[in-house]
Motif scaffolding. Structure first.
Motif, mmCIF file in Angstrom:
data_model
loop_
_atom_site.group_PDB
_atom_site.id
_atom_site.type_symbol
_atom_site.label_atom_id
_atom_site.label_comp_id
_atom_site.label_asym_id
_atom_site.label_seq_id
_atom_site.Cartn_x
_atom_site.Cartn_y
_atom_site.Cartn_z
ATOM 1 N N VAL A 1 9.570 0.245 9.320
ATOM 2 C CA VAL A 1 8.150 0.270 8.993
ATOM 3 C C VAL A 1 7.934 1.256 7.848
ATOM 4 C CG1 VAL A 1 5.914 1.060 9.867
ATOM 5 C CG2 VAL A 1 7.398 -0.334 11.320
ATOM 6 N N ALA A 2 7.125 0.887 6.857
ATOM 7 C CA ALA A 2 6.677 1.770 5.765
ATOM 8 C C ALA A 2 7.754 2.096 4.742
ATOM 9 C CB ALA A 2 6.092 3.078 6.316
ATOM 10 N N VAL A 3 8.910 1.419 4.786
ATOM 11 C CA VAL A 3 9.975 1.727 3.823
ATOM 12 C C VAL A 3 9.805 0.956 2.514
ATOM 13 C CG1 VAL A 3 11.695 -0.028 4.444
ATOM 14 C CG2 VAL A 3 12.453 2.279 3.747
ATOM 15 N N GLY A 4 8.956 -0.070 2.524
ATOM 16 C CA GLY A 4 8.710 -0.822 1.297
ATOM 17 C C GLY A 4 9.419 -2.159 1.226
ATOM 18 N N LYS A 5 9.851 -2.696 2.354
ATOM 19 C CA LYS A 5 10.587 -3.968 2.330
ATOM 20 C C LYS A 5 9.697 -5.139 1.919
ATOM 21 C CE LYS A 5 10.146 -4.416 7.345
ATOM 22 N NZ LYS A 5 9.259 -3.204 7.412
ATOM 23 N N GLU B 1 12.907 10.118 -3.013
ATOM 24 C CA GLU B 1 11.506 10.501 -3.254
ATOM 25 C C GLU B 1 10.785 9.482 -4.137
ATOM 26 O OE1 GLU B 1 9.873 13.050 -2.048
ATOM 27 O OE2 GLU B 1 11.438 14.358 -1.215
ATOM 28 N N ASN B 2 9.502 9.246 -3.816
ATOM 29 C CA ASN B 2 8.641 8.347 -4.595
ATOM 30 C C ASN B 2 9.135 6.907 -4.615
ATOM 31 O OD1 ASN B 2 6.853 10.498 -5.398
ATOM 32 N ND2 ASN B 2 8.426 11.133 -6.867
ATOM 33 N N HIS B 3 9.871 6.525 -3.575
ATOM 34 C CA HIS B 3 10.372 5.147 -3.431
ATOM 35 C C HIS B 3 11.366 4.758 -4.533
ATOM 36 C CE1 HIS B 3 7.968 3.542 -0.045
ATOM 37 N NE2 HIS B 3 7.087 4.455 -0.417
ATOM 38 N N VAL B 4 11.974 5.716 -5.187
ATOM 39 C CA VAL B 4 12.949 5.412 -6.235
ATOM 40 C C VAL B 4 14.267 4.991 -5.586
ATOM 41 C CG1 VAL B 4 14.331 6.353 -8.123
ATOM 42 C CG2 VAL B 4 11.907 6.963 -7.922
ATOM 43 N N ILE B 5 14.787 3.835 -5.976
ATOM 44 C CA ILE B 5 16.090 3.383 -5.492
ATOM 45 C C ILE B 5 17.157 4.092 -6.317
ATOM 46 C CG2 ILE B 5 17.637 1.407 -5.229
ATOM 47 C CD1 ILE B 5 15.105 -0.329 -4.870
ATOM 48 N N LEU C 1 0.839 -1.194 0.000
ATOM 49 C CA LEU C 1 0.000 0.000 0.000
ATOM 50 C C LEU C 1 0.875 1.245 0.000
ATOM 51 C CD1 LEU C 1 -3.063 0.553 0.175
ATOM 52 C CD2 LEU C 1 -2.763 0.854 2.633
ATOM 53 N N ASN C 2 0.646 2.141 -0.931
ATOM 54 C CA ASN C 2 1.325 3.423 -1.150
ATOM 55 C C ASN C 2 2.788 3.297 -1.558
ATOM 56 O OD1 ASN C 2 2.674 3.266 1.582
ATOM 57 N ND2 ASN C 2 2.947 5.468 1.334
ATOM 58 N N ASP C 3 3.267 2.059 -1.798
ATOM 59 C CA ASP C 3 4.612 1.880 -2.352
ATOM 60 C C ASP C 3 4.545 2.138 -3.857
ATOM 61 O OD1 ASP C 3 7.273 1.357 -2.564
ATOM 62 O OD2 ASP C 3 7.164 -0.720 -1.865
ATOM 63 N N THR C 4 5.698 2.407 -4.446
ATOM 64 C CA THR C 4 5.784 2.653 -5.885
ATOM 65 C C THR C 4 6.872 1.776 -6.458
ATOM 66 O OG1 THR C 4 5.107 4.955 -5.590
ATOM 67 C CG2 THR C 4 6.167 4.393 -7.665
ATOM 68 N N ILE C 5 6.556 1.057 -7.532
ATOM 69 C CA ILE C 5 7.557 0.223 -8.189
ATOM 70 C C ILE C 5 7.221 0.182 -9.677
ATOM 71 C CG2 ILE C 5 6.333 -1.967 -7.809
ATOM 72 C CD1 ILE C 5 9.180 -3.160 -7.288
ATOM 73 N N ALA D 1 16.196 4.525 3.708
ATOM 74 C CA ALA D 1 15.701 5.832 3.249
ATOM 75 C C ALA D 1 15.859 6.818 4.393
ATOM 76 C CB ALA D 1 14.242 5.754 2.803
ATOM 77 N N ASP D 2 15.831 8.106 4.071
ATOM 78 C CA ASP D 2 15.880 9.138 5.090
ATOM 79 C C ASP D 2 14.642 9.022 5.998
ATOM 80 O OD1 ASP D 2 15.048 12.013 6.048
ATOM 81 O OD2 ASP D 2 17.185 12.142 5.589
ATOM 82 N N PRO D 3 14.825 9.083 7.308
ATOM 83 C CA PRO D 3 13.681 8.950 8.222
ATOM 84 C C PRO D 3 12.546 9.926 7.951
ATOM 85 C CG PRO D 3 15.726 8.732 9.446
ATOM 86 C CD PRO D 3 16.110 9.129 8.045
ATOM 87 N N GLN D 4 12.857 11.137 7.478
ATOM 88 C CA GLN D 4 11.782 12.089 7.180
ATOM 89 C C GLN D 4 10.927 11.607 6.014
ATOM 90 O OE1 GLN D 4 13.910 15.855 6.681
ATOM 91 N NE2 GLN D 4 13.271 16.463 8.742
ATOM 92 N N LEU D 5 11.569 10.971 5.045
ATOM 93 C CA LEU D 5 10.820 10.404 3.934
ATOM 94 C C LEU D 5 9.959 9.235 4.406
ATOM 95 C CD1 LEU D 5 13.069 10.170 0.733
ATOM 96 C CD2 LEU D 5 10.889 11.355 1.001
ATOM 97 N N ILE D 6 10.534 8.391 5.266
ATOM 98 C CA ILE D 6 9.781 7.240 5.762
ATOM 99 C C ILE D 6 8.569 7.706 6.556
ATOM 100 C CG2 ILE D 6 9.875 5.094 7.055
ATOM 101 C CD1 ILE D 6 12.900 5.060 6.663
ATOM 102 N N GLU D 7 8.727 8.768 7.338
ATOM 103 C CA GLU D 7 7.583 9.326 8.067
ATOM 104 C C GLU D 7 6.489 9.760 7.090
ATOM 105 O OE1 GLU D 7 6.350 12.872 11.234
ATOM 106 O OE2 GLU D 7 8.345 12.868 10.319
ATOM 107 N N GLN D 8 6.889 10.411 6.011
ATOM 108 C CA GLN D 8 5.924 10.841 4.999
ATOM 109 C C GLN D 8 5.176 9.632 4.431
ATOM 110 O OE1 GLN D 8 7.589 13.234 1.728
ATOM 111 N NE2 GLN D 8 6.260 12.109 0.324
ATOM 112 N N TRP D 9 5.910 8.577 4.105
ATOM 113 C CA TRP D 9 5.286 7.367 3.560
ATOM 114 C C TRP D 9 4.384 6.697 4.600
ATOM 115 C CZ3 TRP D 9 10.706 5.491 1.615
ATOM 116 C CH2 TRP D 9 11.094 6.268 0.518
#
Length: 307
Positions: A92-96, A295-299, A37-41, A221-229
């Motif tokens: 949590v919420a990083v997309g693993k 940003e946007n889960h881009v590796i 949910l809310n991940d991007t690939i 990912a940066d913790p601020q980004l993970i919080e956003q996700w």
């Protein structure tokens, strides 16, 4: 991204040049079904990031099989295979979870004759009732909230080919262990173990979960980004929960939305960020591969352990 002395570090473009010709065919529908949910690939992620990673796993798996055979010859005993176990860690919420499911699909395509299975460590959380009894419900996800002995025994049985192995089943919908339901792991050739705690070193334990791993991945990912996700995902969970009174998020979906998000922000800072900073992030340098997201889960970068 910080310097990692014991890692080779590659940009997305550099990493994509490694065996990109081995691009595994995946359909758009399959990708959609795999993503969290809310991940991007995207299909480009499969080609640029995951196909080279799958090929690296092929090399490591081949070497693992050879080493097992050589050891059997040395010991002069019949050769018995043991599962190749891959650990996937991250906040949590990083997309693993998306990473874990995609790797499972790619490995199943690479080895159609083999059994590739996936399990998350959520099932090894103590039930909420037990967390309440211990006074640690507000530390759910922290090391002490897991039945580590059960998890280690589970991995030991899987690694030793001890037959069909069962584990508790967790539901994010009810936010608890599901009574009378189990996950079944049945003689896998490759097992993927996904969870926030799989690379941790719990105190006073003679054996660590990671001792059973033959390869490990950290999604960063940066913790601020993970919080956003995390907050984006929370909003999506509210949007899907308001018609189901049995859903854990129903109470928040049917209440004041601003109050709900204030609660989620507090949970992030008091629980998830603290857990990430104190227990999860320090395990990053134990991984064989670090996938760094922006940003946007881009590796945008990949780090590969040198030794």
């Amino acid at each position: 991204m910080e310097s990692l002395m014991n890692y080779y570090q590659f940009s997305r473009g550099e990493w994509s040049t490694f065996h990109a010709h081995n691009f595994a065919s995946v359909s758009d529908a399959e990708l959609e079904s795999l993503r969290s949910l809310n991940d991007t690939i995207s299909m480009d992620d499969v080609k640029a990031i995951y196909s080279p990673l799958r090929h690296l796993l092929h090399i490591r798996y081949r070497d693992y099989q050879r080493a097992e055979f050589d050891l059997s010859e040395f010991l002069d005993v019949p050769h018995h295979t043991h599962p190749f176990i891959i650990g996937i860690c991250g906040s949590v919420a990083v997309g693993k979870s998306t990473t874990a499911r995609l790797l499972q699909l790619l490995l199943a395509r690479a080895y159609p004759e083999k059994r590739i299975q996936l399990i998350t460590t959520d099932g090894f959380l103590y039930p909420n009732k037990e967390l309440v009894r211990r006074g640690i419900l507000n530390r759910k996800g922290f090391p002490e909230s897991y039945d580590m002995n059960l998890l280690i025994h589970f991995l030991n049985n899987v690694k030793n080919n001890s037959g069909t192995v069962r584990a508790p089943k967790y539901s994010h919908q009810i936010y608890d262990i599901v009574p009378d339901e189990e996950e079944v792991i049945d003689h896998p050739d490759i097992l993927i173990v996904e969870g926030i705690n799989v690379l941790q070193l719990p105190s006073q334990e003679p054996i660590y979960v990671s001792d059973y791993f033959d390869f490990s991945v950290y999604v960063d990912a940066d913790p601020q980004l993970i919080e956003q996700w995390y907050l984006e995902r929370f909003g999506m969970l509210l949007d899907t929960a308001f018609t189901d009174p049995t859903n854990y998020y129903y109470q928040y979906a049917t209440g004041d939305r601003e109050d709900a998000f204030n609660m989620a922000r507090q949970v992030w800072h008091d629980v998830n960020l603290k857990n990430l900073t104190e227990y999860i992030l320090p395990t990053k340098n134990r991984a064989d591969i670090i996938l760094h997201k922006t940003e946007n889960h881009v590796i945008d970068a990949v780090s590969l352990r040198k030794f």
